[in-house]
Design an enzyme around this catalytic site. Sequence first.
Site, mmCIF file in Angstrom:
data_model
loop_
_atom_site.group_PDB
_atom_site.id
_atom_site.type_symbol
_atom_site.label_atom_id
_atom_site.label_comp_id
_atom_site.label_asym_id
_atom_site.label_seq_id
_atom_site.Cartn_x
_atom_site.Cartn_y
_atom_site.Cartn_z
ATOM 1 N N GLN A 131 0.853 -1.199 0.000
ATOM 2 C CA GLN A 131 0.000 0.000 0.000
ATOM 3 C C GLN A 131 0.887 1.246 0.000
ATOM 4 O O GLN A 131 1.513 1.564 1.010
ATOM 5 C CB GLN A 131 -0.876 -0.030 1.261
ATOM 6 C CG GLN A 131 -1.765 1.186 1.433
ATOM 7 C CD GLN A 131 -2.315 1.273 2.851
ATOM 8 O OE1 GLN A 131 -1.668 0.849 3.802
ATOM 9 N NE2 GLN A 131 -3.502 1.842 2.995
ATOM 10 N N SER A 134 1.199 6.558 2.440
ATOM 11 C CA SER A 134 1.857 7.587 3.255
ATOM 12 C C SER A 134 3.075 8.170 2.563
ATOM 13 O O SER A 134 3.764 7.490 1.799
ATOM 14 C CB SER A 134 2.298 6.986 4.584
ATOM 15 O OG SER A 134 1.197 6.418 5.249
ATOM 16 N N SER A 166 4.993 -0.846 4.079
ATOM 17 C CA SER A 166 5.301 -2.179 4.601
ATOM 18 C C SER A 166 5.444 -3.163 3.454
ATOM 19 O O SER A 166 4.601 -3.219 2.561
ATOM 20 C CB SER A 166 4.184 -2.670 5.535
ATOM 21 O OG SER A 166 4.028 -1.795 6.610
ATOM 22 N N GLU A 249 -9.096 -1.232 5.271
ATOM 23 C CA GLU A 249 -7.990 -1.258 6.225
ATOM 24 C C GLU A 249 -8.528 -1.334 7.643
ATOM 25 O O GLU A 249 -8.058 -2.093 8.469
ATOM 26 C CB GLU A 249 -7.112 -0.007 6.060
ATOM 27 C CG GLU A 249 -5.960 0.042 7.067
ATOM 28 C CD GLU A 249 -4.902 1.070 6.705
ATOM 29 O OE1 GLU A 249 -5.201 1.989 5.935
ATOM 30 O OE2 GLU A 249 -3.776 0.944 7.213
ATOM 31 N N GLU A 378 -4.964 9.097 18.150
ATOM 32 C CA GLU A 378 -5.725 10.352 18.083
ATOM 33 C C GLU A 378 -6.741 10.314 16.943
ATOM 34 O O GLU A 378 -7.887 10.733 17.099
ATOM 35 C CB GLU A 378 -4.763 11.535 17.885
ATOM 36 C CG GLU A 378 -3.881 11.847 19.097
ATOM 37 C CD GLU A 378 -2.754 10.834 19.310
ATOM 38 O OE1 GLU A 378 -2.402 10.096 18.351
ATOM 39 O OE2 GLU A 378 -2.216 10.759 20.436
#
Lengths: 410, 370
Positions: A131, A134, A166, A249, A378
């Site tokens: 994936q 990011s 990853s 996800e 968060e």
Amino acid sequence: MNFDDTPEEAAFRAEARDWLARTAPKFVTPGPDEADDAREAAYIRRAKAWQAAKAEGGYAAITWPKEFGGRGGRPIEQVIYSQEERRYSVPSGPFQIGLGMCVPTVMTWGDDAARKRFVGPAVRGEEIWCQLFSEPAAGSDLAGIRTRSEKKGDEWIVNGQKVWTSGAHYSDWGILVTRSDPSQPKHKGLTFFYLDMKSPGVEVRPIQQIWGGANFNEVYFNDVRIPDSQRFGAPGEGWKVALTMLMHERLAISAGQVTTDVKDFFELAGEIELETGPALENAAVREQIADWYVRSEGLKFTTYRALTALSRGETPGPEGSIGKVVSAPQLQALGTLGMDLGDMAGGLTEEDVAPLKAAFQRAYLFAPGLRIAGGTDEILRNIVAERVLGLPPDIRVDKSVAFNELPVGR
Amino acid sequence: MNLDFSDDQKMLKDQARKVLSEKSPPGANRAVLEGTAPYDAKLWAQVGELGWLGCAIPEAYGGLGLGYLELCVIAEELGRAIAPVPVSSSIYLAAEAILRLGTEEQKQAHLPRLAAGEVVGTLALAEGVGVPRPERLETRLEGGRLTGRKIAVPDGLGAGLAVVAAREGQGVSIALVDLSEKGVGRAAERSIDPSRKSATLTFEGARAERLGPAGEGWAELQAVLSRAAVLVAFEQVGGADACLAIARDYALSRYAFGRLIGSFQAIKHKLADMYTHTELARSNAYYAAWALSTDAPELPLAAASARVSASHAFDYAAKEMLQTLGGMGITWEADGHLYLRRAAGLRLLLGAPRGWKERLVRELERRNAA
Ligand SMILES: Cc1cc2nc3c(=O)[nH]c(=O)nc-3n(C[C@H](O)[C@H](O)[C@H](O)COP(=O)(O)OP(=O)(O)OC[C@H]3O[C@@H](n4cnc5c(N)ncnc54)[C@H](O)[C@@H]3O)c2cc1C
């Protein structure tokens, strides 16, 4: 109330258990040693073989339609199978991202040809996916990505950088979101692709993690060409596709929840001596065990409630979304107090000295990543507050501003 | 796998919620809190008529004989409504003790009246501040006469029947006392949750019958407390849920700095945490409900887990609800403190969480040794 399988579930469980008993022992493998390339490569080979065996046995994609190599089964059967599989230390990690999120995205957004081409090989363990979301400047705020894509004829030219990807170093295919139009506000102007990780111009550089492994990577794109046929969704509409993927996800994360085991700590406390005597007789230690136990049990039975819904063919309630916010910090706390009990020698990571082969020290270093990956503590609290409790979204200053006019920092 | 209530049980729950939202609004709690009546007599009569009190009491003793799962869903709604009625003392404690330990004759004599709400029962254990211990009890049962003094007796002001822990010979027995007997004194107490009127009871040779075998009452008492812990956990989950709803409503209507306070992350995350703790407590309570309803060997551990989890959830939710309300929450006039008080009351009712954590770990040790 009862904890029994229905007759059909029991039959499925017996069948899966029997199949596992006959098949799984051959594939039991110690964890990958990410710091050692040769050992990791061996691990991946075994993982592929295990996945192929599962596909052969009909357990690789239980809920997927038969036409895609699935079993056409019910979600509860997937859960039952996973419960049974967990008894064996089989290598299934490398396929979680692909089968959990990437390939479902292919199934939703790809055309028939793409589905035909990719679903089967993923189910059979022939191809691994990663994936590529990011970036250095975009994590929680995924829509802040900067990797550029420009259309040239029938192709797109991609330049930029992804990070924390990853498994990129052993993946065959990647799911990629890019910015095609920086003059649009950030959620517009995104375009979504899949690509061959061996494409010219793709460079993968492993990054070492704090626990020593190097499972995630920086991925650089230098004039990488992607055929337009590998685009999902319309140009500029990539955010919609990304949301499908994020939904998968979250499901994958709540299904594969790490449950922190208080048993290990209990065992440790039985062995350690404090100034007052055995640690297990210490009031502070006992109170801590009770608090952790209660939370672990609470999570376990929250999962059981979700399974109840699945077993009835219903959709589980929103309570499933609390899992990682509870379990990841608890694993961190467990690691900390586990080391504390070792006192001056509690920091030793020598497996023959540190209790439980240094499990607490490992937890201490591994848990911080769990609190970040797949949605930080968060962000997950925001999700509960907004989606479950209906509280207002955060006030944003970037919604209607052209992406290339947004302020940037570190 | 079925860790959920049945449709019938959910219907009963909805019905209870409807009745209580009408008959037991926060104002009902406040009326008892500010008044001198021991409880809301009208509500109590209603609760009796609806059959809730006798829900888990067998039909042979005047109950409905439905079961504990039904009582659990009702308990959750009583908790949500912070109902000012002595259900926990009378049913979870007194009736349970009689049901478990009483002779046929004792059951026939007392359970129908408890099930109908004709008499309020309670359990008297504490004699001072601190943890009650069997060897320290001073109340004595001798030759069918009870002598001693109990404090913080829950709902003691309105109770007519008390289950009393007392020393007898070398052990502890459980006595059953009609509080209208000669030699029984009663004094109102001020407490943290005056919506349930606790009392000091004094016994000066009051006539008492023994419940269960002589000298073996302590272990039995613990079993009764365990069972009650499950039901009280449901009240606590209901209370915590109510706090979350109040905090959420306020966060969605109060503005500060030009925006809804519910748009501040500090408030959002606080509410998310309230939700999380409450769901964990709910899940633990469901499991304990299963253990209670099937009399499973896991009950002591499940009950302790449910109690620890739910005590924490209600405590957290009540405090943070008040915090969300700002200055308003600190006024006598706003209803916030009714929940804060109830949270403390229920947290202490069966003994503080600290002691239940100790029980829990002891159960784990026992399980590990086995
Ligand atoms: C082990 C691991 C594996 C990963 N694997 C992958 C992968 O395979 N593919 C991939 O694409 N990514 C992967 N990631 C990346 C992961 O998704 C991001 O790290 C994560 O989304 C957080 O983004 P960030 O690191 O940029 O931190 P930031 O988003 O910059 O966050 C920094 C801090 O700010 C806080 N913060 C940010 N926004 C808000 C907000 N709105 N409100 C309150 N606080 C906020 C965060 O909670 C955090 O504490 C992986 C990460 C880890 C740790």
